[in-house]
Write a protein that holds these residues in place. Structure first.
Motif, PDB file in Angstrom:
ATOM      1  N   CYS A   1       0.713  -1.047   0.082  1.00 14.43           N
ATOM      2  CA  CYS A   1      -0.161  -0.142   0.099  1.00 14.43           C
ATOM      3  C   CYS A   1       0.971   0.986  -0.136  1.00 14.43           C
ATOM      4  CB  CYS A   1      -0.693  -0.349   1.640  1.00 14.43           C
ATOM      5  SG  CYS A   1      -2.229   1.283   1.322  1.00 14.43           S
ATOM      6  N   ALA A   2       0.637   2.230  -0.655  1.00 13.66           N
ATOM      7  CA  ALA A   2       1.298   3.242  -1.521  1.00 13.66           C
ATOM      8  C   ALA A   2       0.875   4.113   0.647  1.00 13.66           C
ATOM      9  CB  ALA A   2       0.699   3.919  -2.493  1.00 13.66           C
ATOM     10  N   ARG A   3      -0.347   4.043   0.753  1.00 11.69           N
ATOM     11  CA  ARG A   3      -0.439   4.946   2.700  1.00 11.69           C
ATOM     12  C   ARG A   3       0.362   4.924   3.305  1.00 11.69           C
ATOM     13  NH1 ARG A   3      -3.796   8.984   2.319  1.00 11.69           N
ATOM     14  NH2 ARG A   3      -4.240   8.379   4.230  1.00 11.69           N
ATOM     15  N   SER A   4       0.502   3.087   3.416  1.00 10.63           N
ATOM     16  CA  SER A   4       1.051   3.106   4.490  1.00 10.63           C
ATOM     17  C   SER A   4       1.797   3.384   5.426  1.00 10.63           C
ATOM     18  CB  SER A   4       1.419   1.260   4.300  1.00 10.63           C
ATOM     19  OG  SER A   4       2.794   1.321   4.008  1.00 10.63           O
ATOM     20  N   ALA A   5       2.596   3.786   5.580  1.00  7.74           N
ATOM     21  CA  ALA A   5       3.784   5.048   6.045  1.00  7.74           C
ATOM     22  C   ALA A   5       3.030   6.508   6.646  1.00  7.74           C
ATOM     23  CB  ALA A   5       4.575   5.719   5.252  1.00  7.74           C
ATOM     24  N   SER A   6       1.481   6.216   5.461  1.00 10.42           N
ATOM     25  CA  SER A   6       1.572   7.710   6.326  1.00 10.42           C
ATOM     26  C   SER A   6      -0.576   7.136   6.956  1.00 10.42           C
ATOM     27  CB  SER A   6       0.899   8.885   5.545  1.00 10.42           C
ATOM     28  OG  SER A   6      -0.010   8.173   4.565  1.00 10.42           O
ATOM     29  N   CYS A   7      -0.686   6.135   6.811  1.00 14.92           N
ATOM     30  CA  CYS A   7      -1.592   5.468   7.396  1.00 14.92           C
ATOM     31  C   CYS A   7      -2.227   5.497   8.814  1.00 14.92           C
ATOM     32  CB  CYS A   7      -1.631   4.185   7.039  1.00 14.92           C
ATOM     33  SG  CYS A   7      -3.610   3.215   7.355  1.00 14.92           S
ATOM     34  N   SER A   8      -2.550   5.743   9.160  1.00 19.20           N
ATOM     35  CA  SER A   8      -2.779   6.105  10.602  1.00 19.20           C
ATOM     36  C   SER A   8      -4.389   4.959  12.067  1.00 19.20           C
ATOM     37  CB  SER A   8      -4.115   7.723  11.116  1.00 19.20           C
ATOM     38  OG  SER A   8      -5.192   7.972   9.835  1.00 19.20           O
ATOM     39  N   THR A   9      -4.661   4.534  10.449  1.00 24.49           N
ATOM     40  CA  THR A   9      -5.111   3.457  11.264  1.00 24.49           C
ATOM     41  C   THR A   9      -4.376   1.963  10.721  1.00 24.49           C
ATOM     42  OG1 THR A   9      -6.289   2.635   9.087  1.00 24.49           O
ATOM     43  CG2 THR A   9      -7.372   4.694  11.007  1.00 24.49           C
ATOM     44  N   ILE A  10      -3.282   1.719  10.303  1.00 23.93           N
ATOM     45  CA  ILE A  10      -2.764   0.685   9.783  1.00 23.93           C
ATOM     46  C   ILE A  10      -2.276  -0.374  11.018  1.00 23.93           C
ATOM     47  CG2 ILE A  10      -0.684   1.162   9.681  1.00 23.93           C
ATOM     48  CD1 ILE A  10      -2.227  -1.224   7.688  1.00 23.93           C
ATOM     49  N   HIS A  11      -1.781   0.595  12.059  1.00 22.10           N
ATOM     50  CA  HIS A  11      -0.943  -0.203  13.835  1.00 22.10           C
ATOM     51  C   HIS A  11      -2.511  -1.075  14.142  1.00 22.10           C
ATOM     52  CE1 HIS A  11       2.372   1.198  12.353  1.00 22.10           C
ATOM     53  NE2 HIS A  11       2.396   2.240  12.768  1.00 22.10           N
ATOM     54  N   MET A  12      -3.686  -0.141  14.043  1.00 18.72           N
ATOM     55  CA  MET A  12      -4.841  -1.131  15.009  1.00 18.72           C
ATOM     56  C   MET A  12      -5.445  -1.927  14.262  1.00 18.72           C
ATOM     57  SD  MET A  12      -9.039   0.979  15.135  1.00 18.72           S
ATOM     58  CE  MET A  12      -9.229   1.265  13.056  1.00 18.72           C
ATOM     59  N   TRP A  13      -6.163  -2.195  12.479  1.00 21.73           N
ATOM     60  CA  TRP A  13      -6.302  -2.574  12.186  1.00 21.73           C
ATOM     61  C   TRP A  13      -4.988  -4.370  12.018  1.00 21.73           C
ATOM     62  CZ3 TRP A  13     -10.602  -2.717  11.935  1.00 21.73           C
ATOM     63  CH2 TRP A  13     -11.069  -1.351  10.996  1.00 21.73           C
ATOM     64  N   LYS A  14      -3.623  -3.583  11.966  1.00 26.04           N
ATOM     65  CA  LYS A  14      -2.457  -5.387  12.306  1.00 26.04           C
ATOM     66  C   LYS A  14      -3.006  -5.620  13.767  1.00 26.04           C
ATOM     67  CE  LYS A  14       0.778  -3.541   9.352  1.00 26.04           C
ATOM     68  NZ  LYS A  14       2.714  -3.171   9.290  1.00 26.04           N
ATOM     69  N   ARG A  15      -3.326  -5.367  14.970  1.00 28.04           N
ATOM     70  CA  ARG A  15      -3.341  -5.168  15.986  1.00 28.04           C
ATOM     71  C   ARG A  15      -5.162  -5.909  15.942  1.00 28.04           C
ATOM     72  NH1 ARG A  15      -4.527  -2.229  21.297  1.00 28.04           N
ATOM     73  NH2 ARG A  15      -4.210  -4.509  22.979  1.00 28.04           N
ATOM     74  N   PHE A  16      -5.772  -6.017  15.971  1.00 33.01           N
ATOM     75  CA  PHE A  16      -6.971  -6.512  15.294  1.00 33.01           C
ATOM     76  C   PHE A  16      -6.735  -7.689  14.987  1.00 33.01           C
ATOM     77  CE2 PHE A  16     -11.134  -6.846  13.263  1.00 33.01           C
ATOM     78  CZ  PHE A  16     -11.844  -7.546  14.361  1.00 33.01           C
ATOM     79  N   ASP A  17      -6.035  -7.789  13.701  1.00 29.37           N
ATOM     80  CA  ASP A  17      -6.538  -9.089  13.273  1.00 29.37           C
ATOM     81  C   ASP A  17      -4.830 -10.204  13.871  1.00 29.37           C
ATOM     82  OD1 ASP A  17      -5.385 -10.325  10.767  1.00 29.37           O
ATOM     83  OD2 ASP A  17      -3.660 -10.020  10.667  1.00 29.37           O
ATOM     84  N   SER A  18      -4.216  -9.102  14.185  1.00 27.02           N
ATOM     85  CA  SER A  18      -3.429 -10.146  15.446  1.00 27.02           C
ATOM     86  C   SER A  18      -4.204 -11.195  16.567  1.00 27.02           C
ATOM     87  CB  SER A  18      -2.075  -9.704  15.995  1.00 27.02           C
ATOM     88  OG  SER A  18      -1.782 -10.533  17.272  1.00 27.02           O
ATOM     89  N   LEU A  19      -5.488  -9.934  16.760  1.00 26.40           N
ATOM     90  CA  LEU A  19      -6.103 -10.758  18.200  1.00 26.40           C
ATOM     91  C   LEU A  19      -6.895 -12.129  17.280  1.00 26.40           C
ATOM     92  CD1 LEU A  19      -7.574  -7.371  20.066  1.00 26.40           C
ATOM     93  CD2 LEU A  19      -5.841  -9.709  20.925  1.00 26.40           C
ATOM     94  N   VAL A  20      -7.301 -11.678  16.626  1.00 27.26           N
ATOM     95  CA  VAL A  20      -8.388 -12.668  15.580  1.00 27.26           C
ATOM     96  C   VAL A  20      -7.475 -14.196  15.207  1.00 27.26           C
ATOM     97  CG1 VAL A  20      -9.589 -13.058  13.309  1.00 27.26           C
ATOM     98  CG2 VAL A  20      -9.696 -10.881  14.683  1.00 27.26           C
ATOM     99  N   GLN A  21      -6.565 -13.601  14.245  1.00 22.58           N
ATOM    100  CA  GLN A  21      -5.306 -14.831  14.381  1.00 22.58           C
ATOM    101  C   GLN A  21      -5.027 -15.593  15.630  1.00 22.58           C
ATOM    102  OE1 GLN A  21      -4.393 -15.755  11.797  1.00 22.58           O
ATOM    103  NE2 GLN A  21      -6.191 -14.582  10.167  1.00 22.58           N
TER     104      GLN A  21
END
Length: 139
Positions: free
Chosen positions: A100-120
Motif C-alpha cells: 500500500c502506497a499509504r501505509s507509511a502515512s496510514c493512521s489506522t494501520i496499527h489498529m488493523w494489524k493489532r486487530f488482525d493479530s488478535l483474531v489470528q
C-alpha cells in the motif's frame, strides 16, 4: 464475518471428531442429517477439506469421511483460513495484498494489524477438541 461455509466446515469436523470410532468412515448422509445441512452443500465443503488433507474420503460401500489427525491437532484458524480465504479485517493485510502506497502515512494501520493479530491468535489457539461437547471450556 465468517460465512456459512466456514461455520459448516467447523461443524463437519466436530461431528466427525465426536462420532468417529477408530479408522471407520462416516457417510456424508449421516453427517448431513445430524447437522441439518444439505448433502450437496456439504460435498462442496468436504471437497476442500479432503484436498487439503484435513479429511480422508473413501468411496463405495463402507465409505465416507474420517479425520486425518487427532481433534486437538486441528486449529480452528486453519479450517477457517481454508474455507474463508482470509480473516484479515482489511484488504491491505491479506497475504496477497499489493504494498500500500499509504501505509507509511496510514493512521489506522496499527489498529488493523493489532486487530488482525488478535483474531489470528484467538482462532489458532482453539482446537476442534475444544469445540467438542458444546465447547464449554472456551468460556
Amino acid at each position: 464475518m465468517i460465512s456459512t461455509k466456514g461455520r459448516y466446515a467447523l461443524r463437519v469436523i466436530v461431528d466427525l471428531a465426536e462420532h468417529q470410532q477408530g479408522e471407520e468412515y462416516i457417510p456424508l448422509r449421516d453427517i448431513a442429517a445430524r447437522q441439518e445441512i444439505s448433502e450437496k452443500y456439504l460435498e462442496i465443503i468436504i471437497k476442500v477439506l479432503v484436498k487439503e488433507k484435513l479429511l480422508k474420503g473413501l468411496r463405495g460401500k463402507g465409505g465416507g469421511y474420517r479425520l486425518t489427525r487427532e481433534p486437538k491437532d486441528y486449529p480452528v484458524g486453519e479450517i477457517l483460513r481454508l474455507t474463508e480465504g482470509t480473516l484479515a479485517p482489511v484488504a491491505c493485510l491479506t497475504e496477497d495484498a499489493e504494498p500500500c502506497a499509504r501505509s507509511a502515512s496510514c493512521s489506522t494501520i496499527h489498529m488493523w494489524k493489532r486487530f488482525d493479530s488478535l483474531v489470528q491468535d484467538f482462532f489458532y489457539t482453539i482446537s476442534i477438541a475444544d469445540l467438542m461437547d458444546g465447547g464449554e471450556q472456551i468460556k
